[in-house]
Scaffold this motif. Sequence first.
Motif, mmCIF file in Angstrom:
data_model
loop_
_atom_site.group_PDB
_atom_site.id
_atom_site.type_symbol
_atom_site.label_atom_id
_atom_site.label_comp_id
_atom_site.label_asym_id
_atom_site.label_seq_id
_atom_site.Cartn_x
_atom_site.Cartn_y
_atom_site.Cartn_z
ATOM 1 N N ALA A 152 55.413 39.372 56.223
ATOM 2 C CA ALA A 152 54.705 38.762 57.336
ATOM 3 C C ALA A 152 53.547 37.913 56.813
ATOM 4 C CB ALA A 152 54.208 39.845 58.284
ATOM 5 N N GLY A 153 52.937 38.363 55.743
ATOM 6 C CA GLY A 153 51.805 37.626 55.165
ATOM 7 C C GLY A 153 51.892 37.679 53.660
ATOM 8 N N PRO A 154 50.821 37.266 52.976
ATOM 9 C CA PRO A 154 50.841 37.282 51.515
ATOM 10 C C PRO A 154 51.163 38.678 50.988
ATOM 11 C CG PRO A 154 48.809 36.299 52.341
ATOM 12 C CD PRO A 154 49.539 36.838 53.519
ATOM 13 N N THR A 155 52.150 38.790 50.127
ATOM 14 C CA THR A 155 52.607 40.093 49.640
ATOM 15 C C THR A 155 52.561 40.120 48.123
ATOM 16 O OG1 THR A 155 54.041 40.336 51.552
ATOM 17 C CG2 THR A 155 54.593 41.670 49.641
ATOM 18 N N LYS A 156 51.905 41.183 47.627
ATOM 19 C CA LYS A 156 51.781 41.319 46.178
ATOM 20 C C LYS A 156 53.099 41.783 45.565
ATOM 21 C CE LYS A 156 46.901 42.116 45.786
ATOM 22 N NZ LYS A 156 45.891 42.792 46.553
ATOM 23 N N ILE A 157 53.472 41.122 44.486
ATOM 24 C CA ILE A 157 54.664 41.559 43.753
ATOM 25 C C ILE A 157 54.310 41.714 42.274
ATOM 26 C CG2 ILE A 157 56.309 40.445 45.322
ATOM 27 C CD1 ILE A 157 56.602 38.278 43.012
ATOM 28 N N HIS A 158 55.088 42.546 41.582
ATOM 29 C CA HIS A 158 54.974 42.679 40.135
ATOM 30 C C HIS A 158 56.276 42.170 39.529
ATOM 31 C CE1 HIS A 158 51.507 45.852 39.994
ATOM 32 N NE2 HIS A 158 51.275 44.882 40.855
ATOM 33 N N ILE A 159 56.151 41.233 38.626
ATOM 34 C CA ILE A 159 57.345 40.638 38.018
ATOM 35 C C ILE A 159 57.618 41.315 36.679
ATOM 36 C CG2 ILE A 159 58.296 38.535 36.969
ATOM 37 C CD1 ILE A 159 56.909 36.944 39.131
ATOM 38 N N LYS A 160 58.867 41.664 36.475
ATOM 39 C CA LYS A 160 59.226 42.291 35.209
ATOM 40 C C LYS A 160 59.927 41.289 34.297
ATOM 41 C CE LYS A 160 61.004 46.481 33.196
ATOM 42 N NZ LYS A 160 61.716 47.743 33.397
ATOM 43 N N VAL A 161 59.456 41.268 33.065
ATOM 44 C CA VAL A 161 60.035 40.389 32.044
ATOM 45 C C VAL A 161 60.727 41.279 31.013
ATOM 46 C CG1 VAL A 161 59.395 38.866 30.128
ATOM 47 C CG2 VAL A 161 58.387 38.513 32.388
ATOM 48 N N CYS A 200 46.614 42.771 27.139
ATOM 49 C CA CYS A 200 46.892 43.055 28.541
ATOM 50 C C CYS A 200 45.769 43.925 29.102
ATOM 51 C CB CYS A 200 48.220 43.784 28.669
ATOM 52 S SG CYS A 200 49.620 42.801 28.085
ATOM 53 N N ASN A 201 45.726 44.033 30.432
ATOM 54 C CA ASN A 201 44.665 44.838 31.031
ATOM 55 C C ASN A 201 45.195 46.058 31.785
ATOM 56 O OD1 ASN A 201 45.793 43.555 33.177
ATOM 57 N ND2 ASN A 201 43.967 42.409 33.774
ATOM 58 N N ALA A 202 46.459 46.435 31.510
ATOM 59 C CA ALA A 202 47.009 47.649 32.128
ATOM 60 C C ALA A 202 47.988 48.296 31.159
ATOM 61 C CB ALA A 202 47.720 47.303 33.437
ATOM 62 N N ILE A 203 48.184 49.590 31.348
ATOM 63 C CA ILE A 203 49.279 50.293 30.668
ATOM 64 C C ILE A 203 50.112 50.978 31.753
ATOM 65 C CG2 ILE A 203 47.919 50.718 28.574
ATOM 66 C CD1 ILE A 203 47.964 53.788 29.589
ATOM 67 N N ILE A 215 51.765 36.749 43.131
ATOM 68 C CA ILE A 215 52.116 37.444 41.881
ATOM 69 C C ILE A 215 50.869 38.176 41.391
ATOM 70 C CG2 ILE A 215 52.988 37.225 39.516
ATOM 71 C CD1 ILE A 215 54.362 34.603 40.372
ATOM 72 N N GLU A 216 50.888 39.486 41.529
ATOM 73 C CA GLU A 216 49.720 40.269 41.108
ATOM 74 C C GLU A 216 49.829 40.669 39.635
ATOM 75 O OE1 GLU A 216 49.237 44.394 42.468
ATOM 76 O OE2 GLU A 216 47.112 43.990 42.762
ATOM 77 N N ALA A 217 51.069 40.917 39.197
ATOM 78 C CA ALA A 217 51.235 41.422 37.831
ATOM 79 C C ALA A 217 52.520 40.890 37.213
ATOM 80 C CB ALA A 217 51.259 42.943 37.828
ATOM 81 N N VAL A 218 52.487 40.769 35.902
ATOM 82 C CA VAL A 218 53.706 40.555 35.116
ATOM 83 C C VAL A 218 53.703 41.634 34.045
ATOM 84 C CG1 VAL A 218 54.960 39.009 33.560
ATOM 85 C CG2 VAL A 218 53.792 38.075 35.567
ATOM 86 N N ILE A 265 47.730 35.291 35.681
ATOM 87 C CA ILE A 265 48.271 36.552 36.186
ATOM 88 C C ILE A 265 47.155 37.605 36.159
ATOM 89 C CG2 ILE A 265 50.075 38.305 35.869
ATOM 90 C CD1 ILE A 265 51.211 35.487 36.353
ATOM 91 N N PRO A 266 46.789 38.153 37.335
ATOM 92 C CA PRO A 266 45.666 39.100 37.349
ATOM 93 C C PRO A 266 45.900 40.363 36.516
ATOM 94 C CG PRO A 266 46.198 38.381 39.593
ATOM 95 C CD PRO A 266 47.268 37.840 38.699
ATOM 96 N N ILE A 267 47.109 40.923 36.589
ATOM 97 C CA ILE A 267 47.374 42.169 35.866
ATOM 98 C C ILE A 267 48.552 41.959 34.924
ATOM 99 C CG2 ILE A 267 48.046 44.611 36.078
ATOM 100 C CD1 ILE A 267 46.869 44.564 38.916
ATOM 101 N N THR A 268 48.352 42.344 33.663
ATOM 102 C CA THR A 268 49.439 42.241 32.686
ATOM 103 C C THR A 268 49.585 43.589 31.995
ATOM 104 O OG1 THR A 268 47.844 41.409 31.075
ATOM 105 C CG2 THR A 268 49.142 39.770 32.263
#
Length: 394
Positions: free
Chosen positions: A136-145, A232-235, A174-177, A213-216
């Motif tokens: 319906a509105g902006p939706t956060k997704i995490h993309i997997k590589v 990266c900034n996440a595990i 795109i919140e994360a890759v 990309i905000p979160i990697t």
Amino acid sequence: MSMVSRLQKGNVGDGGHPPFSTRPNWIDIDLAALDHNVSVARSLLQPGTRIHACVKSSAYGCDVVEVSKRFHSVGVEALCCGTYEEAVAIRAALPKAQLIMFGAALPDGVSDYLKHGLTPTIHNLELAQAVSKHSAGPTKIHIKVDSGWGRLGFPLPLAKPSILRIARMPRIEIEAVYTHLPFTDASGRSYAQQRTTAFCEFIEDLRREGLTIPITQARASNAVMMGLIDNCNAIAAGSILYGKSSARRDMADFSQLRPVLKCVRSKLIHVLPDYPGKTVGRTTGTHGRPTPLFSGTTGVIPFGRRDGYASATAGQTAYVLVRGQRAPVLAVNSELSVIDLSQVDDPRIGEEVVVMGEGLSDTITLDEIAKWQAAGLTDVLVRMSGRTPRVFHG
Ligand SMILES: *Cc1c(COP(=O)(O)O)cnc(C)c1O
């Protein structure tokens, strides 16, 4: 403090508290160990690094909802879920937590994710299009590589045009890759480091194209323990937070971790003294062959293959603890196992048997059971937690 898990039907009988006299098996979960392991992980990370705690595979056998609540209370930034049903149960308990769905869905399934505020992993264009269509509105997704593991994700060499295309789709943010590069030994480690560096260069390349990309995230448990380098900034970690590691023991210091699934216990429901000509059916698959002679006392626990236990592989002997002493397991049948009690003085019905964990003077470790069964550590835990009631401590 201790608390009893939601109980499976058919297991309640003694006022709702394990061990039940009707099937006296239970699992001790140490939630204080979970807090401890999270702080061990934090101590190995740059300040500000996000921890995405994996609660897939029934939280590695520890109960998704209780474990998720605890992870959330100690401040992990997100939870990674394996199944939709588990994520919905977590969402009911934690309305505000970020719940990342690992890959599992068809594009049609995405609208269910969105209804519950679950963050989908996008590993192909079809999934991205489904999010764009159903949001319906902006939706956060995490993309997997896919950086080389060869499973889910946009393959690294081909990922750029796809991700840039997804970034232009309406209602998508795109919140994360992220990527996943599991390994257990030294050659795996150097491959994982090389691919992690390539992943970080890729993120940098996206930035040069104007997409920040905000979160990697590239590191899982072993990469954290062995100090793989990334920017990266996440595990995304599971194993170490549950106090175990599939890595070779000489590759890092794992001694500071504490097992969360701490103990699997049962009780003797039957004791069979020695008698002349006693025979014991040692292993399954030998039906129709003469049952071998056995001299000594034996006992039976109601913990068998349906409870997730398994026979030792050829050349291995499995043990349990009775009064803190090792007693060999003679047979693992579908619902019951037979124990050699010949070294136990006057064993009694109702005595406690430790299948895994600490006894009075000895410990049966998860590593040992995995070796006896020639199975993976998480597989052993997940199987044994399938239908056995859990008691939560700490
Ligand atoms: C299971 C999983 C992890 C966590 O792995 P551990 O080795 O248990 O830390 C991370 N990322 C993905 C995609 C996973 O499936």
